[in-house]
Structure formats: C-alpha cells, structure tokens
Design an enzyme around this catalytic site. Structure first.
Site, PDB file in Angstrom:
ATOM      1  N   ASP A  16       9.010 -14.378  -8.349  1.00 52.08           N
ATOM      2  CA  ASP A  16       9.091 -13.256  -8.752  1.00 52.08           C
ATOM      3  C   ASP A  16       7.883 -13.024  -9.600  1.00 52.08           C
ATOM      4  O   ASP A  16       7.318 -13.906 -10.279  1.00 52.08           O
ATOM      5  CB  ASP A  16      10.263 -12.985  -9.521  1.00 52.08           C
ATOM      6  CG  ASP A  16      10.399 -11.538 -10.260  1.00 52.08           C
ATOM      7  OD1 ASP A  16       9.890 -10.523  -9.584  1.00 52.08           O
ATOM      8  OD2 ASP A  16      10.912 -11.428 -11.438  1.00 52.08           O
ATOM      9  N   ALA A  18       7.231 -10.118 -12.964  1.00 54.58           N
ATOM     10  CA  ALA A  18       7.768 -10.060 -14.355  1.00 54.58           C
ATOM     11  C   ALA A  18       9.224 -10.699 -14.796  1.00 54.58           C
ATOM     12  O   ALA A  18      10.017 -10.694 -14.129  1.00 54.58           O
ATOM     13  CB  ALA A  18       7.748  -8.627 -14.746  1.00 54.58           C
ATOM     14  N   ALA A  49      19.482  -0.869 -19.221  1.00 53.38           N
ATOM     15  CA  ALA A  49      18.112  -0.915 -18.657  1.00 53.38           C
ATOM     16  C   ALA A  49      18.006  -2.237 -17.544  1.00 53.38           C
ATOM     17  O   ALA A  49      17.390  -1.928 -16.776  1.00 53.38           O
ATOM     18  CB  ALA A  49      17.261  -0.533 -19.673  1.00 53.38           C
ATOM     19  N   MET A  53      17.722  -4.739 -12.798  1.00 56.96           N
ATOM     20  CA  MET A  53      16.319  -5.417 -12.766  1.00 56.96           C
ATOM     21  C   MET A  53      16.223  -6.024 -11.648  1.00 56.96           C
ATOM     22  O   MET A  53      16.914  -7.108 -11.111  1.00 56.96           O
ATOM     23  CB  MET A  53      16.150  -6.233 -13.952  1.00 56.96           C
ATOM     24  CG  MET A  53      14.392  -6.444 -14.501  1.00 56.96           C
ATOM     25  SD  MET A  53      13.645  -4.824 -14.656  1.00 56.96           S
ATOM     26  CE  MET A  53      14.409  -4.472 -16.236  1.00 56.96           C
ATOM     27  N   LYS A  57      11.473  -0.061  -8.285  1.00 56.92           N
ATOM     28  CA  LYS A  57      11.538   0.472  -9.414  1.00 56.92           C
ATOM     29  C   LYS A  57      12.548   2.081  -9.212  1.00 56.92           C
ATOM     30  O   LYS A  57      13.305   2.443 -10.096  1.00 56.92           O
ATOM     31  CB  LYS A  57      10.352   0.893 -10.213  1.00 56.92           C
ATOM     32  CG  LYS A  57       9.770  -0.525 -10.550  1.00 56.92           C
ATOM     33  CD  LYS A  57      10.791  -1.368 -11.049  1.00 56.92           C
ATOM     34  CE  LYS A  57       9.947  -2.803 -11.428  1.00 56.92           C
ATOM     35  NZ  LYS A  57      10.943  -3.834 -11.579  1.00 56.92           N
ATOM     36  N   HIS A  60      15.848   1.262  -8.936  1.00 58.91           N
ATOM     37  CA  HIS A  60      16.547   0.989 -10.206  1.00 58.91           C
ATOM     38  C   HIS A  60      16.898   2.139 -10.906  1.00 58.91           C
ATOM     39  O   HIS A  60      17.916   2.084 -11.550  1.00 58.91           O
ATOM     40  CB  HIS A  60      15.024   0.296 -11.063  1.00 58.91           C
ATOM     41  CG  HIS A  60      15.679  -0.308 -12.307  1.00 58.91           C
ATOM     42  ND1 HIS A  60      15.647  -1.825 -12.763  1.00 58.91           N
ATOM     43  CD2 HIS A  60      16.285   0.073 -13.523  1.00 58.91           C
ATOM     44  CE1 HIS A  60      15.757  -1.892 -13.655  1.00 58.91           C
ATOM     45  NE2 HIS A  60      16.523  -0.846 -14.279  1.00 58.91           N
ATOM     46  N   ARG A 164      14.333  -5.661  -2.698  1.00 58.88           N
ATOM     47  CA  ARG A 164      15.772  -6.554  -2.862  1.00 58.88           C
ATOM     48  C   ARG A 164      17.036  -5.567  -3.049  1.00 58.88           C
ATOM     49  O   ARG A 164      17.014  -4.557  -3.536  1.00 58.88           O
ATOM     50  CB  ARG A 164      15.330  -7.045  -4.260  1.00 58.88           C
ATOM     51  CG  ARG A 164      14.361  -8.115  -4.303  1.00 58.88           C
ATOM     52  CD  ARG A 164      13.727  -8.377  -5.696  1.00 58.88           C
ATOM     53  NE  ARG A 164      12.550  -9.507  -5.548  1.00 58.88           N
ATOM     54  CZ  ARG A 164      12.016  -9.491  -6.782  1.00 58.88           C
ATOM     55  NH1 ARG A 164      12.153  -8.600  -7.855  1.00 58.88           N
ATOM     56  NH2 ARG A 164      10.882 -10.074  -6.878  1.00 58.88           N
ATOM     57  N   ASP A 190      14.237 -14.376 -11.952  1.00 58.05           N
ATOM     58  CA  ASP A 190      15.175 -14.166 -13.170  1.00 58.05           C
ATOM     59  C   ASP A 190      16.000 -13.141 -13.381  1.00 58.05           C
ATOM     60  O   ASP A 190      16.765 -13.074 -14.247  1.00 58.05           O
ATOM     61  CB  ASP A 190      14.114 -13.848 -14.364  1.00 58.05           C
ATOM     62  CG  ASP A 190      13.380 -12.642 -14.242  1.00 58.05           C
ATOM     63  OD1 ASP A 190      13.621 -11.623 -15.094  1.00 58.05           O
ATOM     64  OD2 ASP A 190      12.692 -12.404 -13.213  1.00 58.05           O
TER      65      ASP A 190
END
Length: 276
Positions: A16, A18, A49, A53, A57, A60, A164, A190
């Site tokens: 990944d 970030a 928030a 993750m 986006k 999200h 994802r 992560d």
C-alpha cells in the site's frame, strides 16, 4: 535451472502507499476527511475518519456518511439524510484539500528504502496499490522518487472495476509484474481493507503497525508515548488485523524480511501445492 529454487519462493510484494511506505501515520487523507465535514458544521473524530481507511476515497466518504453518529449529526444539521449530491459535494472538497497536502506527505517511512533494496537483491518485484486516484498517486509518486522509492508497478483504485476490498488492483499488479501463481505474492498494508484485498486475491497478507493508520500515531507521538500504553494500542490493532484474517502482523515495515523468510520456508515445504 538456476532459478529453480527461487521459483518456489516469494516472487513479488505488493505494498500500500499512505501509512505503509509513505506518510508516516497516514495523516494526509485523515486531515482532509475531518476538514470537509468541519466546514459543514459537523465534527467527526479522527477515529471515525480512519475507520474506512484504504478504500477508494469516494467510497470512504460514503462509509463515513453511513455511520450512525455522523448520519444523525447530518440529519440534525440539514434536516435530511445525506444523498448522492451531498456525497459528490463532499468528495469535490476532499479532492481540493488533499491535492494541497499530498506532496508534503509523500516522504517514505523509515526503513522502506532499505527494505525495497534488500527485496530486489533477492529477485523480488515491487508492486503497489492505493485508494488514491491516478492523479493523486502521481503527485505522491513523483515526490517519493526524490527520496529513492520507486515501485515497479502502481495501480490506482480508479483504474479497476472496484477498489478494496475487491482483488482487482492486486490482479492487475500481478499482470503488470508478470508474476503467478498469486500464492507467491505478499500483500502488505496498514488497514483492514488492505488485508481483505490481499485475502480476496489469494495472496499472503501482512499488516504493519507503526507508521500505519490503524495505530494512527506520528513518529514523535510513538517515541513520547508511555511504553505500556503503546504496547496496549499495538496489541489492540494486532488483534483487529488477525481477526480480519491477516497471515502476519509486524511492528514496523523493516520486519517484513523475516516474514518473507518464513513464507519462503512454508512455500518450499509445500512443493506439491505451489508449483514454480
């Protein structure tokens, strides 16, 4: 024939971006998610928030709007539940904010450059997937290259049918790297969605704690935190990853080399399953 042994081992790692290889603590998107709600008079927490993750986006933001507390705040503020127009408006503002901070949050996480070099010395190819769009990741990519990080393949969530936890980014990366079977590829991330992505693709999955969104702490915060509190926080994150199906959980990115050795041992012990 010289590659016979190698072909029974890990051939590629898909990272990944970030929170895994750049942007320690995964702060760039978090700041933008919090701000787009704040300017509308709604305060969402950092924890909220971070919860979705790793997703595309826009997806999200959609997940944030589905959260009961946030949905209730929205209804109380605007007298209605959020709709598609609200989602599009939020995403437009998110993009504008994120583009302003991406460059400043593209520095590789400590240990990444050395890790990638060691992996390549072993003949392992380096792929990457991201919840960012191509336009977003291009900014991060160009800045990360200045620090010496340049994967062999980058696949953005907008370049496949779905982001994802669907496996499509991993499948496209495998094609780009020309590596198969997928059981010889390791997916590293992560977030829970990273792990689910790797599982969906039939790859080994490794979750990283320090530097990642699940822990959500800067380098300074980690160094200053009480060791007992830090371990408690890390253990909680580790359990979440394991419950999500992660094969391995590592404290920091440099620990991946040991995991690769363990996976290679298991692969070579199962020659009848993993055929080179």
């Amino acid at each position: 024939m010289e590659r016979a042994k190698e072909c029974k081992e890990v051939q590629a790692v898909i990272f990944d971006w970030a929170g895994t290889t750049v942007d320690y603590g995964c702060f760039a998107p978090v700041q933008a998610f919090v701000e787009i709600f704040r300017i509308r008079g709604i305060d969402i927490t950092i924890k909220e928030a971070r919860e979705p993750m790793g997703l595309l986006k826009k997806d999200h933001i959609k997940e944030l709007l589905k959260m009961k507390r946030i949905s209730n705040l929205w209804s109380a503020k605007f007298g209605k539940e959020p709709d598609e127009r609200d989602l599009n408006s939020l995403y437009k503002d998110f993009e504008a904010l994120l583009f302003k901070v991406l460059k400043a949050n593209a520095k590789p996480i400590p240990g990444v450059i050395e890790l990638v070099s060691r992996l390549r010395q072993q003949g392992i190819k380096i792929g990457s997937t991201t919840g960012y769009t191509r336009e977003m990741i291009n900014i991060v990519k160009e800045e990360a290259e200045k620090w010496g990080y340049q994967p062999d393949s980058i696949v953005a969530s907008t370049e496949v049918p779905a982001g994802r936890p669907a496996p499509w980014m991993c499948f496209k990366t495998a094609m780009n790297l020309q590596v198969y079977p997928l059981g010889k590829i390791v997916k590293v991330g992560d977030t829970i969605s990273d792990i689910k992505e790797g599982i969906s693709a039939g790859m080994w999955t490794v979750a990283v704690l320090k530097g990642g969104s699940e822990i959500g702490l800067s380098e300074a915060e980690i160094s200053e935190m009480d060791p007992y509190d830090l371990q408690k926080r890390m253990k909680h994150a580790e359990n979440r990853f394991l419950n999500a199906g992660a094969d391995f959980v590592i404290d920091e990115i440099g620990d991946l080399l040991e995991i690769i050795d363990r996976i290679n041992y298991r692969l070579t012990e199962k020659k009848d399953i993993f055929i080179g």
